[in-house]
Design a protein around this motif. Sequence first.
Motif, PDB file in Angstrom:
ATOM      1  N   ARG A 143      -3.567   3.976  -0.060  1.00  0.00           N
ATOM      2  CA  ARG A 143      -4.128   3.446  -1.301  1.00  0.00           C
ATOM      3  C   ARG A 143      -3.331   2.217  -1.725  1.00  0.00           C
ATOM      4  NH1 ARG A 143      -0.805   4.267  -5.599  1.00  0.00           N
ATOM      5  NH2 ARG A 143       0.556   6.098  -5.633  1.00  0.00           N
ATOM      6  N   GLY A 154      -3.403   9.369   4.221  1.00  0.00           N
ATOM      7  CA  GLY A 154      -3.958   8.628   3.095  1.00  0.00           C
ATOM      8  C   GLY A 154      -3.336   7.251   2.956  1.00  0.00           C
ATOM      9  N   THR A 166       0.860  -1.182   0.000  1.00  0.00           N
ATOM     10  CA  THR A 166       0.000   0.000   0.000  1.00  0.00           C
ATOM     11  C   THR A 166       0.894   1.228   0.000  1.00  0.00           C
ATOM     12  OG1 THR A 166      -0.192  -0.034   2.429  1.00  0.00           O
ATOM     13  CG2 THR A 166      -1.973  -1.064   1.174  1.00  0.00           C
TER      14      THR A 166
END
Length: 158
Positions: free
Chosen positions: A138, A136, A7
Amino acid sequence: MQITKDTVVTLQYKVSDATGKLMEQSKDPMVYLHGGYDNTLPKIEAALEGKEAGFQTTVALAPEDAFGVRDESLVRTIPKAEFPPGVKVGGQLQGTLDDGQPHIFWVMKVKGDKVLLDGNHPWAGIPLRFTVKVTGVRAASAEEIEHRHVHGEHGHHH
């Protein structure tokens, strides 16, 4: 999304010494590929494993878990004549270790015809506290995983 291997993690950070003196604070977000790719310190990765955006923590690191213990054999005094004009304190120079391996040295002092270089990271030997806030998370792209680092904004550009 949880922080797991492969990630991309975006975070803000502050680094302070053991007394709480601020040493550095991120202006731009730090973005790294999580999962043992040596893109951040291992104990910071371990503290973030399984967490999500919004998570905040402070990780206390001994020198050996951060930038290493000081190695006085990495301190050199070199004649100023061996440097290009304009050598300045705080600059970084590429040099070689005794075994011929390339290494970065910091210019610590210029005095008369001598230049003092230090191959230790400036924070070597200092216990540090990293305060991080995850902003964050992702999934990494296949290319980022293959290249072992983040691409794009705040990451690596090819």
